[in-house]
Design a protein around this motif. Structure first.
Motif, PDB file in Angstrom:
ATOM      1  N   GLU A 132     -14.593   7.116 -11.088  1.00  0.00           N
ATOM      2  CA  GLU A 132     -14.945   6.978  -9.674  1.00  0.00           C
ATOM      3  C   GLU A 132     -16.116   6.036  -9.459  1.00  0.00           C
ATOM      4  N   ASN A 133     -15.924   5.135  -8.484  1.00  0.00           N
ATOM      5  CA  ASN A 133     -16.929   4.149  -8.073  1.00  0.00           C
ATOM      6  C   ASN A 133     -17.220   3.086  -9.130  1.00  0.00           C
ATOM      7  N   GLU A 134     -16.421   3.067 -10.222  1.00  0.00           N
ATOM      8  CA  GLU A 134     -16.681   2.097 -11.284  1.00  0.00           C
ATOM      9  C   GLU A 134     -15.436   1.324 -11.722  1.00  0.00           C
ATOM     10  N   ARG A 135     -14.343   2.031 -12.062  1.00  0.00           N
ATOM     11  CA  ARG A 135     -13.193   1.337 -12.633  1.00  0.00           C
ATOM     12  C   ARG A 135     -11.897   2.051 -12.259  1.00  0.00           C
ATOM     13  N   LEU A 136     -10.914   1.251 -11.855  1.00  0.00           N
ATOM     14  CA  LEU A 136      -9.562   1.743 -11.607  1.00  0.00           C
ATOM     15  C   LEU A 136      -8.599   0.821 -12.333  1.00  0.00           C
ATOM     16  N   ALA A 137      -7.696   1.407 -13.138  1.00  0.00           N
ATOM     17  CA  ALA A 137      -6.686   0.624 -13.858  1.00  0.00           C
ATOM     18  C   ALA A 137      -5.319   1.267 -13.630  1.00  0.00           C
ATOM     19  N   VAL A 138      -4.346   0.444 -13.267  1.00  0.00           N
ATOM     20  CA  VAL A 138      -2.983   0.916 -13.005  1.00  0.00           C
ATOM     21  C   VAL A 138      -2.019   0.027 -13.774  1.00  0.00           C
ATOM     22  N   ARG A 139      -1.083   0.659 -14.513  1.00  0.00           N
ATOM     23  CA  ARG A 139      -0.086  -0.095 -15.268  1.00  0.00           C
ATOM     24  C   ARG A 139       1.295   0.433 -14.925  1.00  0.00           C
ATOM     25  N   THR A 140       2.202  -0.484 -14.600  1.00  0.00           N
ATOM     26  CA  THR A 140       3.558  -0.062 -14.270  1.00  0.00           C
ATOM     27  C   THR A 140       4.325   0.288 -15.544  1.00  0.00           C
ATOM     28  N   PRO A 141       5.366   1.113 -15.439  1.00  0.00           N
ATOM     29  CA  PRO A 141       6.215   1.373 -16.607  1.00  0.00           C
ATOM     30  C   PRO A 141       6.882   0.068 -17.067  1.00  0.00           C
ATOM     31  N   GLU A 142       7.182  -0.027 -18.341  1.00  0.00           N
ATOM     32  CA  GLU A 142       7.842  -1.220 -18.871  1.00  0.00           C
ATOM     33  C   GLU A 142       9.328  -1.181 -18.524  1.00  0.00           C
ATOM     34  N   ALA A 143       9.833  -2.280 -17.978  1.00  0.00           N
ATOM     35  CA  ALA A 143      11.242  -2.377 -17.619  1.00  0.00           C
ATOM     36  C   ALA A 143      12.091  -2.636 -18.867  1.00  0.00           C
ATOM     37  N   ALA A 144      13.402  -2.583 -18.682  1.00  0.00           N
ATOM     38  CA  ALA A 144      14.318  -2.783 -19.806  1.00  0.00           C
ATOM     39  C   ALA A 144      14.149  -4.156 -20.449  1.00  0.00           C
ATOM     40  N   ASN A 145      13.737  -5.162 -19.652  1.00  0.00           N
ATOM     41  CA  ASN A 145      13.556  -6.512 -20.183  1.00  0.00           C
ATOM     42  C   ASN A 145      12.144  -6.756 -20.700  1.00  0.00           C
ATOM     43  N   GLY A 146      11.347  -5.692 -20.760  1.00  0.00           N
ATOM     44  CA  GLY A 146       9.985  -5.801 -21.275  1.00  0.00           C
ATOM     45  C   GLY A 146       8.932  -6.093 -20.229  1.00  0.00           C
ATOM     46  N   ALA A 147       9.333  -6.301 -18.987  1.00  0.00           N
ATOM     47  CA  ALA A 147       8.386  -6.672 -17.937  1.00  0.00           C
ATOM     48  C   ALA A 147       7.472  -5.502 -17.569  1.00  0.00           C
ATOM     49  N   PRO A 169       0.788  -1.234   0.000  1.00  0.00           N
ATOM     50  CA  PRO A 169       0.000   0.000   0.000  1.00  0.00           C
ATOM     51  C   PRO A 169       0.817   1.279   0.000  1.00  0.00           C
ATOM     52  N   TYR A 170       2.096   1.200   0.366  1.00  0.00           N
ATOM     53  CA  TYR A 170       2.895   2.420   0.467  1.00  0.00           C
ATOM     54  C   TYR A 170       3.785   2.634  -0.763  1.00  0.00           C
ATOM     55  N   GLN A 171       3.562   1.867  -1.815  1.00  0.00           N
ATOM     56  CA  GLN A 171       4.329   2.028  -3.044  1.00  0.00           C
ATOM     57  C   GLN A 171       3.983   3.359  -3.719  1.00  0.00           C
ATOM     58  N   SER A 172       4.984   4.058  -4.201  1.00  0.00           N
ATOM     59  CA  SER A 172       4.762   5.309  -4.917  1.00  0.00           C
ATOM     60  C   SER A 172       4.045   5.046  -6.233  1.00  0.00           C
ATOM     61  N   MET A 173       3.130   5.944  -6.580  1.00  0.00           N
ATOM     62  CA  MET A 173       2.416   5.833  -7.846  1.00  0.00           C
ATOM     63  C   MET A 173       3.115   6.622  -8.947  1.00  0.00           C
ATOM     64  N   GLU A 174       4.260   7.201  -8.640  1.00  0.00           N
ATOM     65  CA  GLU A 174       4.976   7.997  -9.633  1.00  0.00           C
ATOM     66  C   GLU A 174       5.368   7.125 -10.827  1.00  0.00           C
ATOM     67  N   GLY A 175       5.081   7.606 -12.015  1.00  0.00           N
ATOM     68  CA  GLY A 175       5.414   6.877 -13.229  1.00  0.00           C
ATOM     69  C   GLY A 175       4.376   5.861 -13.660  1.00  0.00           C
ATOM     70  N   MET A 176       3.364   5.622 -12.842  1.00  0.00           N
ATOM     71  CA  MET A 176       2.320   4.670 -13.196  1.00  0.00           C
ATOM     72  C   MET A 176       1.326   5.302 -14.170  1.00  0.00           C
ATOM     73  N   ASP A 177       0.771   4.478 -15.047  1.00  0.00           N
ATOM     74  CA  ASP A 177      -0.298   4.909 -15.938  1.00  0.00           C
ATOM     75  C   ASP A 177      -1.619   4.570 -15.245  1.00  0.00           C
ATOM     76  N   VAL A 178      -2.378   5.580 -14.843  1.00  0.00           N
ATOM     77  CA  VAL A 178      -3.589   5.371 -14.048  1.00  0.00           C
ATOM     78  C   VAL A 178      -4.811   5.871 -14.805  1.00  0.00           C
ATOM     79  N   GLU A 179      -5.854   5.034 -14.864  1.00  0.00           N
ATOM     80  CA  GLU A 179      -7.150   5.427 -15.399  1.00  0.00           C
ATOM     81  C   GLU A 179      -8.190   5.189 -14.311  1.00  0.00           C
ATOM     82  N   ALA A 180      -9.030   6.176 -14.062  1.00  0.00           N
ATOM     83  CA  ALA A 180      -9.995   6.036 -12.979  1.00  0.00           C
ATOM     84  C   ALA A 180     -11.345   6.635 -13.361  1.00  0.00           C
TER      85      ALA A 180
END
Length: 238
Positions: free
Chosen positions: A50-65, A37-48
């Motif tokens: 309210e009260n319906e949908r939340l989507a969070v995507r991490t940045p892609e790492a050098a290995n594609g992860a 819960p204490y992870q920074s959201m900096e750099g995350m792709d967030v779509e929200a």
């Protein structure tokens, strides 16, 4: 093992969509149930929505992860809400671990979503602190779980609904009910007390140390409490 994965879970919660949204979409709510819960959201792709949908995507790492998390909130009636959760992603071009990430992580999400349900049912509205600690590298062996159980004064397997008293030396005793149980081949202990949801994890299958991750719904010094559990694990596996 497969490098791409998708984990999909659905749970019915005893709460309104607004209550569910606050718990999944705010830092205060995340502290009550989520794994980080204490992870920074900096750099995350967030779509929200309210009260319906939340989507969070991490940045892609050098290995594609990357990892993507989606929460879909749907009202059932005045007192219950269905939450659909999807965790998907790619583990990277260099992923070579022997364990099945999707399977083991799926078991983890079963527990975390259950913890969410327990919070909303038993502790809703109370402020939360997430307390986590990890044992030393010596606790990453398969036989370390028995050592941890012995240090708590109990022995598994544990059954949901079972009453337990845990006695970690140097820390307050914990009394409560086992609120969640995995299949027997997954070593794990979950205890609900009057002030929190206490979780003990055997991570040795992933080559990682024993760990705790507690959600405490009381006024505590989080850093001091974490240090207490970290010191306890160090003593147990000294």
């Amino acid at each position: 093992m497969a490098k791409s994965f998708e984990i999909r879970k659905t749970i019915v919660l005893e709460a309104t969509p607004e209550q569910v949204w606050r718990t999944i979409a705010t830092p205060q709510g995340q502290a009550a149930w989520s794994p980080d819960p204490y992870q920074s959201m900096e750099g995350m792709d967030v779509e929200a929505t309210e009260n319906e949908r939340l989507a969070v995507r991490t940045p892609e790492a050098a290995n594609g992860a990357f990892h993507a998390f989606e929460y879909l909130v749907s009202a059932d009636d005045e007192s219950t809400t269905t939450l659909t959760f999807v965790h998907s992603g790619y583990l990277g071009d260099d992923w070579e671990a022997e364990f099945d990430f999707g399977e083991l992580t799926g078991y983890g999400w079963d527990m975390y979503l259950h913890t969410l349900a327990q919070y909303l049912k038993h502790f809703a509205g109370r402020p939360a602190s997430f307390v986590t600690a990890q044992g030393p590298p010596t606790s990453a062996t398969p036989d370390s779980w028995a050592t941890l159980e012995n240090a708590l004064g109990v022995a598994g397997p544990f059954e949901q609904g079972q009453q337990l008293r845990l006695t970690p030396q140097g820390l307050p005793a914990l009394e409560g009910v086992v609120d969640f149980a995995y299949p027997e081949f997954v070593n794990f202990l979950a205890l609900r007390t009057t002030d929190g949801l206490y979780r003990f994890h055997d991570n040795s299958v992933m080559g990682m140390p024993q760990a705790v991750g507690h959600y405490i719904y009381a006024d505590i010094d989080r850093e001091a409490t974490e240090q207490g559990w970290s010191d306890w694990l160090a003593r147990v596996f000294a």
